[in-house]
Design a protein around this motif. Structure first.
Motif, PDB file in Angstrom:
ATOM      1  N   UNK A  40       0.838  -1.207   0.000  1.00 60.39           N
ATOM      2  CA  UNK A  40       0.000   0.000   0.000  1.00 60.39           C
ATOM      3  C   UNK A  40       0.869   1.252   0.000  1.00 60.39           C
ATOM      4  N   UNK A  41       1.907   1.284   0.838  1.00 63.18           N
ATOM      5  CA  UNK A  41       2.788   2.461   0.887  1.00 63.18           C
ATOM      6  C   UNK A  41       3.464   2.706  -0.465  1.00 63.18           C
ATOM      7  N   UNK A  42       3.846   1.628  -1.155  1.00 61.67           N
ATOM      8  CA  UNK A  42       4.522   1.760  -2.444  1.00 61.67           C
ATOM      9  C   UNK A  42       3.585   2.177  -3.570  1.00 61.67           C
ATOM     10  N   UNK A  43       2.304   1.882  -3.474  1.00 62.90           N
ATOM     11  CA  UNK A  43       1.363   2.127  -4.567  1.00 62.90           C
ATOM     12  C   UNK A  43       0.346   3.228  -4.299  1.00 62.90           C
ATOM     13  N   UNK A  44       0.414   3.883  -3.164  1.00 56.85           N
ATOM     14  CA  UNK A  44      -0.563   4.927  -2.861  1.00 56.85           C
ATOM     15  C   UNK A  44      -0.357   6.136  -3.773  1.00 56.85           C
ATOM     16  N   UNK A  45      -1.402   6.909  -3.952  1.00 57.70           N
ATOM     17  CA  UNK A  45      -1.379   8.078  -4.832  1.00 57.70           C
ATOM     18  C   UNK A  45      -1.586   9.363  -4.030  1.00 57.70           C
ATOM     19  N   UNK A  46      -1.057   9.422  -2.824  1.00 56.89           N
ATOM     20  CA  UNK A  46      -1.230  10.589  -1.986  1.00 56.89           C
ATOM     21  C   UNK A  46      -0.021  10.743  -1.076  1.00 56.89           C
ATOM     22  N   UNK A  47       0.172  11.963  -0.586  1.00 58.61           N
ATOM     23  CA  UNK A  47       1.242  12.253   0.360  1.00 58.61           C
ATOM     24  C   UNK A  47       0.777  11.885   1.767  1.00 58.61           C
ATOM     25  N   UNK A  48       1.702  11.805   2.664  1.00 59.69           N
ATOM     26  CA  UNK A  48       1.356  11.570   4.057  1.00 59.69           C
ATOM     27  C   UNK A  48       1.342  10.109   4.431  1.00 59.69           C
ATOM     28  N   UNK A  49       1.168   9.905   5.707  1.00 56.89           N
ATOM     29  CA  UNK A  49       1.170   8.553   6.274  1.00 56.89           C
ATOM     30  C   UNK A  49      -0.108   7.802   5.927  1.00 56.89           C
ATOM     31  N   UNK A  50       0.019   6.516   5.720  1.00 56.79           N
ATOM     32  CA  UNK A  50      -1.134   5.662   5.463  1.00 56.79           C
ATOM     33  C   UNK A  50      -1.697   5.180   6.790  1.00 56.79           C
ATOM     34  N   UNK A  51      -2.996   5.237   6.901  1.00 57.97           N
ATOM     35  CA  UNK A  51      -3.672   4.742   8.093  1.00 57.97           C
ATOM     36  C   UNK A  51      -4.727   3.742   7.651  1.00 57.97           C
ATOM     37  N   UNK A  52      -4.620   2.520   8.144  1.00 60.68           N
ATOM     38  CA  UNK A  52      -5.547   1.459   7.756  1.00 60.68           C
ATOM     39  C   UNK A  52      -6.254   0.967   9.008  1.00 60.68           C
ATOM     40  N   UNK A  53      -7.561   0.875   8.893  1.00 63.82           N
ATOM     41  CA  UNK A  53      -8.334   0.356  10.018  1.00 63.82           C
ATOM     42  C   UNK A  53      -9.463  -0.500   9.467  1.00 63.82           C
ATOM     43  N   UNK A  54      -9.558  -1.710   9.950  1.00 67.07           N
ATOM     44  CA  UNK A  54     -10.656  -2.593   9.582  1.00 67.07           C
ATOM     45  C   UNK A  54     -11.721  -2.482  10.658  1.00 67.07           C
ATOM     46  N   UNK A  55     -12.931  -2.127  10.252  1.00 65.63           N
ATOM     47  CA  UNK A  55     -14.040  -1.991  11.190  1.00 65.63           C
ATOM     48  C   UNK A  55     -15.097  -3.008  10.798  1.00 65.63           C
ATOM     49  N   UNK A  56     -15.263  -4.028  11.597  1.00 67.91           N
ATOM     50  CA  UNK A  56     -16.236  -5.073  11.309  1.00 67.91           C
ATOM     51  C   UNK A  56     -17.578  -4.648  11.884  1.00 67.91           C
TER      52      UNK A  56
END
Length: 105
Positions: free
Chosen positions: A16-32
């Motif tokens: 995800x970090x290598x292929x993202x199209x935006x600046x800044x830190x990636x934040x991933x959260x799974x909400x079931x």
């Protein structure tokens, strides 16, 4: 539980970090949770990606949570991909061709 394991995986996060199209830190959260109850479980109101797999017809519940140009990844097991396709604020980016086993744009 299995979906959470994918998002906790370091290789997934590296991709995800290598292929993202935006600046800044990636934040991933799974909400079931159900999309109808999502507003009760989150502090932020917008996401750049929402995934719905076999969740029923939930497009109307998801659209308010999408960032501008956010991605709504949905399958059509309950005809929700068709509903999303017809939604005026969404545009089709790609679809999966079962015969060729690839995404087409």
């Amino acid at each position: 539980k299995k979906v959470q394991d994918v998002y906790d995986d370091e290789k997934t996060n590296e991709w995800i970090r290598e292929h993202k199209h935006y600046e800044g830190e990636t934040s991933i959260k799974f909400i079931n949770t159900s999309y109808g109850a999502l507003h009760k479980k989150i502090k932020t109101n917008k996401f750049d990606l929402l995934i719905s797999l076999s969740a029923g017809i939930i497009t109307k519940h998801c659209v308010p949570f999408l960032e501008e140009d956010g991605i709504f990844f949905v399958n059509d097991s309950h005809s929700d991909a068709k509903v999303a396709f017809l939604h005026p604020s969404l545009k089709l980016l790609a679809y999966y061709d079962d015969t060729e086993e690839l995404f087409k744009t």
